[in-house]
Design a protein around this motif. Structure first.
Motif, PDB file in Angstrom:
ATOM      1  N   ARG A 121      -5.453   7.935   3.814  1.00 55.72           N
ATOM      2  CA  ARG A 121      -5.115   6.620   3.257  1.00 55.72           C
ATOM      3  C   ARG A 121      -4.430   5.754   4.306  1.00 55.72           C
ATOM      4  N   HIS A 161       0.866  -1.181   0.000  1.00 54.96           N
ATOM      5  CA  HIS A 161       0.000   0.000   0.000  1.00 54.96           C
ATOM      6  C   HIS A 161       0.899   1.225   0.000  1.00 54.96           C
ATOM      7  N   LEU A 178      -9.118  -9.121   5.979  1.00 47.63           N
ATOM      8  CA  LEU A 178      -8.425  -8.948   4.699  1.00 47.63           C
ATOM      9  C   LEU A 178      -6.970  -9.401   4.731  1.00 47.63           C
ATOM     10  N   ALA A 188      -7.071   4.512   6.639  1.00 44.36           N
ATOM     11  CA  ALA A 188      -7.935   3.509   6.020  1.00 44.36           C
ATOM     12  C   ALA A 188      -7.273   2.129   6.034  1.00 44.36           C
ATOM     13  N   VAL A 189      -5.983   2.080   5.704  1.00 44.71           N
ATOM     14  CA  VAL A 189      -5.300   0.779   5.672  1.00 44.71           C
ATOM     15  C   VAL A 189      -5.189   0.209   7.088  1.00 44.71           C
ATOM     16  N   SER A 245      -7.141   0.755   9.653  1.00 45.57           N
ATOM     17  CA  SER A 245      -8.427   0.357  10.259  1.00 45.57           C
ATOM     18  C   SER A 245      -9.227  -0.583   9.370  1.00 45.57           C
ATOM     19  N   ALA A 246      -8.628  -1.093   8.298  1.00 45.69           N
ATOM     20  CA  ALA A 246      -9.358  -1.995   7.398  1.00 45.69           C
ATOM     21  C   ALA A 246      -9.783  -3.256   8.141  1.00 45.69           C
ATOM     22  N   HIS A 247     -10.734  -4.001   7.526  1.00 52.54           N
ATOM     23  CA  HIS A 247     -11.236  -5.222   8.151  1.00 52.54           C
ATOM     24  C   HIS A 247     -10.120  -6.214   8.412  1.00 52.54           C
TER      25      HIS A 247
END
Length: 346
Positions: A106, A98, A117, A109-110, A112-114
């Motif tokens: 950004r 990423h 994943l 977001a990465v 706190s992503a699920h």
């Protein structure tokens, strides 16, 4: 719906045992594709909520880790990514890159992503300071590359600490040992990044040698990952008619940019100005003259980060282990740009 729906309810609807439902959810055991479809259909119909943190519930492993970097145009990050992908410790894992382009949203977001994943994250903070990223919930094993803030000790975050301050102190000490006293510096100094730590090292080396810090010799750049930043900053230094006999750049990208300006302006390196960078990117060895710099031991950083990550990924609940911190040293690489005697190959 989802309320009061248990694994047993799902099993009854799909006409299978609860063990089979558990297997499908966790990707364990064996079952036919038809069975999996029936179970998944039942889960969707009933709105069964899978609680990933329920004790003993192994969520499905992805065998994927995320590597979160500020950008890939800075060779240091590109070379680090290579090392992480090639490290023997990474065998059997997929690495997803990423590039956050220094954008805070950004990065957030990465992070706190699920958690479904990826199984783990290796993170180089750039736009977010510790006060920002430490307030995010840690949803999966995460290793941070950089300085460990005091308030991170209670969290289950692991750190691989890089020797930014110590390395800068050593390389500026090296310039001082060559008899240089007016040492200019170019770098980004904002926020919690490596630049601020390298500036501390620069100041410490001057203080140790009894040389006064001169604000007019320190040029700050907006984006220290661009070759052009070194060009712009060195041009400014020369236009200011600042008197300097050495130049320390906070990374090699800036140093190579600055070197091109000095050479074009008829400033001889190292006789007029001794030059040093930081990072020991591959281009440093091929600069003309070859660049004195600091090697942060990328390969050790990569191996250590993946080892820490894997040990947490193997745990039932990764948050049972308090945060750990490993310090990686540095190697000073004196080369011709600071008037160091040429060393052998490598």
């Amino acid at each position: 719906m989802g309320h009061g729906v248990t694994m047993r309810t799902v099993a009854e609807r799909a006409e299978v045992s609860t063990k089979t439902v558990s297997n499908v959810i966790n990707g364990t055991g064996s079952y036919s594709p038809e069975t999996e479809q029936r179970v998944r259909a039942a889960i969707d119909e009933l709105g069964y909520r899978i609680n990933p943190f329920a004790r003993g519930l192994r969520s499905r492993r992805t065998d994927t880790i995320a590597l979160v970097l500020p950008n890939l145009c800075q060779p240091f990050y590109a070379e680090l990514a290579e090392q992480i992908m090639r490290a023997p410790q990474t065998q059997g894992l997929k690495v997803v890159l990423h590039s956050t382009h220094g954008d805070a949203r950004r990065e957030q977001a990465v992070l706190s992503a699920h958690p479904e994943l990826v199984d783990g994250v290796i993170y180089v903070p750039h736009a977010l300071g510790p006060e920002d990223y430490l307030s995010l919930p840690v949803t999966r094993p995460t290793v941070v590359l950089g300085e460990r803030p005091a308030d991170a000790t209670a969290l289950s975050l692991d750190y691989v600490e890089t020797a930014d301050e110590q390395g800068a102190r050593a390389v500026v000490g090296h310039l001082l040992s060559r008899g240089r006293r007016r040492i200019a510096a170019i770098g980004g100094q904002t926020g919690p990044r490596a630049g601020a730590r390298r500036l501390r090292g620069y100041r410490a080396a001057l203080a140790e040698a009894g040389v006064d810090y001169d604000d007019s010799l320190v040029i700050s750049v907006d984006d220290a990952d661009q070759w052009s930043s070194g060009v712009g900053a060195a041009t400014r230094l020369l236009r200011q008619r600042a008197r300097f006999d050495a130049l320390f750049c906070f990374n090699d990208v800036v140093a190579v940019g600055a070197l091109s300006v000095l050479t074009r302006s008829g400033v001889k390196v190292p006789s007029d100005v001794a030059l040093a960078g930081f990072d020991d990117i591959e281009a440093a060895r091929f600069a003309s003259p070859p660049l004195t710099t600091v090697d942060l031991r990328r390969e050790s950083i990569a191996r250590t980060a993946v080892t820490l990550l894997r040990s947490r990924m193997g745990m039932e609940d990764f948050r049972n282990l308090p945060g750990r911190s490993e310090s990686i040293g540095y190697d000073l690489r004196p080369r011709a740009s600071s008037g160091a005697p040429p060393s052998g190959p490598g």
